[in-house]
Design an enzyme around this catalytic site. Structure first.
Site, mmCIF file in Angstrom:
data_model
loop_
_atom_site.group_PDB
_atom_site.id
_atom_site.type_symbol
_atom_site.label_atom_id
_atom_site.label_comp_id
_atom_site.label_asym_id
_atom_site.label_seq_id
_atom_site.Cartn_x
_atom_site.Cartn_y
_atom_site.Cartn_z
ATOM 1 N N ASP A 97 62.362 26.893 76.303
ATOM 2 C CA ASP A 97 63.556 26.285 75.737
ATOM 3 C C ASP A 97 64.543 26.036 76.873
ATOM 4 O O ASP A 97 64.727 26.903 77.742
ATOM 5 C CB ASP A 97 64.189 27.199 74.688
ATOM 6 C CG ASP A 97 63.303 27.385 73.467
ATOM 7 O OD1 ASP A 97 62.254 26.709 73.377
ATOM 8 O OD2 ASP A 97 63.659 28.216 72.611
ATOM 9 N N ASP A 102 61.412 23.696 60.346
ATOM 10 C CA ASP A 102 62.150 24.916 60.634
ATOM 11 C C ASP A 102 62.862 25.361 59.362
ATOM 12 O O ASP A 102 63.666 24.612 58.800
ATOM 13 C CB ASP A 102 63.152 24.669 61.761
ATOM 14 C CG ASP A 102 62.461 24.142 63.017
ATOM 15 O OD1 ASP A 102 61.326 24.576 63.279
ATOM 16 O OD2 ASP A 102 63.055 23.305 63.715
#
Length: 243
Positions: free
Chosen positions: A9, A130
């Site tokens: 990330d 998500d």
């Protein structure tokens, strides 16, 4: 054997991890390219790259980091975060992403997502699903939509989607264990789905639990960065050796 997919990330060009998607919990782990090279040295073939600046700002930001990883490793990279427009998508592919993860756009502009699916093919797109409290979250997990996970999957699996990355947000970055029952339920309802489980992995035992549940692939990150999963464990798993 379950496919191991390490995650990098990125915020401001650095490899970071968050907890439950909270940007205030950011912890920096170094240079994304160096991390990618470490994973390649461990025999990894895939890499999941998330542009967290892009997810927050709603457009791709860290494209140079993606380009560097693709240029200096042989990893097959899937890229997500801030992919909202045709230009964003082309930018990611042009930088070398083999697959692009798109989640928010599937909620906010379904026709655009379906157009991408038709134009680029199901093998080049990953549906980002998500979820928090059963609802799909969007825009860097800053907003919860009214769309239920099962409705999202039903719509896009019927349209030809094959790859699904499902993150249980309440577990992400906690190292508390993945939502095995959720992922097992998805596989039971959509046996043809190439499901990538994400969120909560804290040990190699967690990965084995997902494998036993029949999950095809898993994303992990913080567990490695924090030493909960070691290089030696990954090497043994990649070589299919007993732990």
């Amino acid at each position: 054997m379950i496919e191991l997919i390490p995650a990098i990330d990125i915020i401001e060009g650095k490899c970071v991890r968050l907890t439950k998607g909270d940007y205030d919990t950011k912890k920096v782990y170094g240079d994304p390219l160096e991390m990618a090279r470490q994973f390649e040295d461990m025999g990894m073939r895939r890499l999941h790259v998330v542009d967290l600046d892009g997810a927050k700002s709603k457009h791709v930001v860290n494209i140079d980091a993606l380009r560097a990883i693709v240029s200096h490793t042989s990893l097959v990279v899937d890229f997500g975060g801030g992919v909202k427009t045709d230009e964003d998508l082309e930018k990611a592919y042009d930088a070398g992403a083999a697959l692009v993860t798109a989640g928010s756009i599937a909620i906010t502009d379904p026709e655009r997502y379906l157009g991408w699916l038709d134009k680029y093919g199901a093998d080049r797109l990953i549906l980002g699903a998500d979820v928090r409290n059963g609802r799909v979250s969007i825009n860097g997990w800053k907003e919860d939509s009214d769309v239920r996970l099962e409705d999202l999957l039903l719509r896009y699996m019927k349209a030809g989607t094959q790859n699904v990355l499902c993150t249980e947000i309440s577990r992400d970055g906690t190292l508390a264990g993945p939502a095995v029952s959720l992922y097992r339920s998805i596989m039971e309802h959509y046996p043809g789905c190439h499901l990538i489980a994400s969120g909560g992995v804290g040990s190699m035992e967690d990965i084995r639990a997902l494998e036993c549940a029949g999950i095809p692939a898993v994303v992990f990150g913080k567990a490695f960065y924090e030493g909960k999963i070691t290089k030696e464990e990954i090497l043994r798993k990649q070589q299919n050796l007993p732990s």
